[in-house]
Design a protein around this motif. Sequence first.
Motif, PDB file in Angstrom:
ATOM      1  N   MET A   1       0.821  -1.192   0.000  1.00 24.22           N
ATOM      2  CA  MET A   1       0.000   0.000   0.000  1.00 24.22           C
ATOM      3  C   MET A   1       0.873   1.267   0.000  1.00 24.22           C
ATOM      4  O   MET A   1       0.560   2.233  -0.673  1.00 24.22           O
ATOM      5  CB  MET A   1      -0.917  -0.042   1.232  1.00 24.22           C
ATOM      6  CG  MET A   1      -1.924   1.062   1.264  1.00 24.22           C
ATOM      7  SD  MET A   1      -3.110   0.846  -0.056  1.00 24.22           S
ATOM      8  CE  MET A   1      -4.420   1.812   0.533  1.00 24.22           C
ATOM      9  N   MET A   2       1.946   1.222   0.790  1.00 25.55           N
ATOM     10  CA  MET A   2       2.834   2.374   0.876  1.00 25.55           C
ATOM     11  C   MET A   2       3.566   2.605  -0.451  1.00 25.55           C
ATOM     12  O   MET A   2       3.740   3.736  -0.875  1.00 25.55           O
ATOM     13  CB  MET A   2       3.847   2.145   2.001  1.00 25.55           C
ATOM     14  CG  MET A   2       4.627   3.381   2.314  1.00 25.55           C
ATOM     15  SD  MET A   2       3.570   4.533   3.166  1.00 25.55           S
ATOM     16  CE  MET A   2       4.578   4.855   4.553  1.00 25.55           C
ATOM     17  N   LEU A   3       3.973   1.514  -1.104  1.00 19.90           N
ATOM     18  CA  LEU A   3       4.653   1.622  -2.393  1.00 19.90           C
ATOM     19  C   LEU A   3       3.719   2.202  -3.452  1.00 19.90           C
ATOM     20  O   LEU A   3       4.131   3.008  -4.286  1.00 19.90           O
ATOM     21  CB  LEU A   3       5.164   0.246  -2.832  1.00 19.90           C
ATOM     22  CG  LEU A   3       5.901   0.189  -4.164  1.00 19.90           C
ATOM     23  CD1 LEU A   3       7.147   1.059  -4.119  1.00 19.90           C
ATOM     24  CD2 LEU A   3       6.259  -1.233  -4.515  1.00 19.90           C
ATOM     25  N   ARG A   4       2.463   1.836  -3.396  1.00 20.81           N
ATOM     26  CA  ARG A   4       1.485   2.346  -4.355  1.00 20.81           C
ATOM     27  C   ARG A   4       1.281   3.851  -4.186  1.00 20.81           C
ATOM     28  O   ARG A   4       1.204   4.590  -5.164  1.00 20.81           O
ATOM     29  CB  ARG A   4       0.169   1.611  -4.173  1.00 20.81           C
ATOM     30  CG  ARG A   4      -0.844   1.936  -5.208  1.00 20.81           C
ATOM     31  CD  ARG A   4      -2.061   1.075  -5.064  1.00 20.81           C
ATOM     32  NE  ARG A   4      -3.030   1.388  -6.094  1.00 20.81           N
ATOM     33  CZ  ARG A   4      -4.165   0.781  -6.233  1.00 20.81           C
ATOM     34  NH1 ARG A   4      -4.494  -0.190  -5.413  1.00 20.81           N
ATOM     35  NH2 ARG A   4      -4.999   1.124  -7.186  1.00 20.81           N
ATOM     36  N   ARG A   5       1.226   4.316  -2.957  1.00 17.60           N
ATOM     37  CA  ARG A   5       1.087   5.762  -2.700  1.00 17.60           C
ATOM     38  C   ARG A   5       2.310   6.527  -3.188  1.00 17.60           C
ATOM     39  O   ARG A   5       2.194   7.595  -3.780  1.00 17.60           O
ATOM     40  CB  ARG A   5       0.884   6.021  -1.213  1.00 17.60           C
ATOM     41  CG  ARG A   5      -0.495   5.749  -0.738  1.00 17.60           C
ATOM     42  CD  ARG A   5      -0.668   6.189   0.672  1.00 17.60           C
ATOM     43  NE  ARG A   5      -2.008   5.878   1.148  1.00 17.60           N
ATOM     44  CZ  ARG A   5      -2.421   6.092   2.359  1.00 17.60           C
ATOM     45  NH1 ARG A   5      -1.602   6.621   3.250  1.00 17.60           N
ATOM     46  NH2 ARG A   5      -3.650   5.790   2.703  1.00 17.60           N
ATOM     47  N   ALA A   6       3.485   5.972  -2.924  1.00 16.33           N
ATOM     48  CA  ALA A   6       4.712   6.631  -3.358  1.00 16.33           C
ATOM     49  C   ALA A   6       4.785   6.707  -4.880  1.00 16.33           C
ATOM     50  O   ALA A   6       5.208   7.713  -5.448  1.00 16.33           O
ATOM     51  CB  ALA A   6       5.923   5.892  -2.801  1.00 16.33           C
ATOM     52  N   THR A   7       4.359   5.650  -5.557  1.00 15.69           N
ATOM     53  CA  THR A   7       4.357   5.639  -7.017  1.00 15.69           C
ATOM     54  C   THR A   7       3.385   6.670  -7.571  1.00 15.69           C
ATOM     55  O   THR A   7       3.721   7.414  -8.496  1.00 15.69           O
ATOM     56  CB  THR A   7       3.997   4.238  -7.542  1.00 15.69           C
ATOM     57  OG1 THR A   7       4.904   3.288  -7.002  1.00 15.69           O
ATOM     58  CG2 THR A   7       4.044   4.186  -9.049  1.00 15.69           C
ATOM     59  N   CYS A   8       2.197   6.726  -7.001  1.00 10.35           N
ATOM     60  CA  CYS A   8       1.202   7.709  -7.456  1.00 10.35           C
ATOM     61  C   CYS A   8       1.676   9.131  -7.205  1.00 10.35           C
ATOM     62  O   CYS A   8       1.502  10.007  -8.053  1.00 10.35           O
ATOM     63  CB  CYS A   8      -0.134   7.465  -6.757  1.00 10.35           C
ATOM     64  SG  CYS A   8      -0.973   5.984  -7.308  1.00 10.35           S
ATOM     65  N   LEU A   9       2.290   9.367  -6.053  1.00 13.02           N
ATOM     66  CA  LEU A   9       2.790  10.702  -5.736  1.00 13.02           C
ATOM     67  C   LEU A   9       3.910  11.117  -6.682  1.00 13.02           C
ATOM     68  O   LEU A   9       3.930  12.245  -7.176  1.00 13.02           O
ATOM     69  CB  LEU A   9       3.277  10.748  -4.289  1.00 13.02           C
ATOM     70  CG  LEU A   9       3.784  12.092  -3.800  1.00 13.02           C
ATOM     71  CD1 LEU A   9       2.670  13.131  -3.861  1.00 13.02           C
ATOM     72  CD2 LEU A   9       4.315  11.972  -2.390  1.00 13.02           C
ATOM     73  N   SER A  10       4.844  10.209  -6.968  1.00 10.55           N
ATOM     74  CA  SER A  10       5.934  10.549  -7.885  1.00 10.55           C
ATOM     75  C   SER A  10       5.425  10.784  -9.299  1.00 10.55           C
ATOM     76  O   SER A  10       5.924  11.652 -10.013  1.00 10.55           O
ATOM     77  CB  SER A  10       7.003   9.463  -7.870  1.00 10.55           C
ATOM     78  OG  SER A  10       6.483   8.259  -8.373  1.00 10.55           O
TER      79      SER A  10
END
Length: 81
Positions: free
Chosen positions: A1-10
């Motif tokens: 879940m955290m990786l998905r948020r970081a990807t969307c933010l970047s």
Amino acid sequence: MMLRRATCLSLLISVALATAAHAVTVGREQDITDLKLGQRVQVDDGTCPAGQVKEVRGARMTDKGVARTSACVPRYGPKSK
């Protein structure tokens, strides 16, 4: 879940930077109607030497709006006709 948020933010940040970096080119300085603070517009009116184009910037806020500055900068990419 955290990786998905970081990807969307970047992805969101890269899209925002790509749209901000897109320079607008006009034929005359009079065609610039609403210059914002920090905005850069390239003017291809033939006043600069070969290989350069005039860049008009929204430099600072004054009582009458945004003050403009201009300078000749290197032209990047092919010249459009």
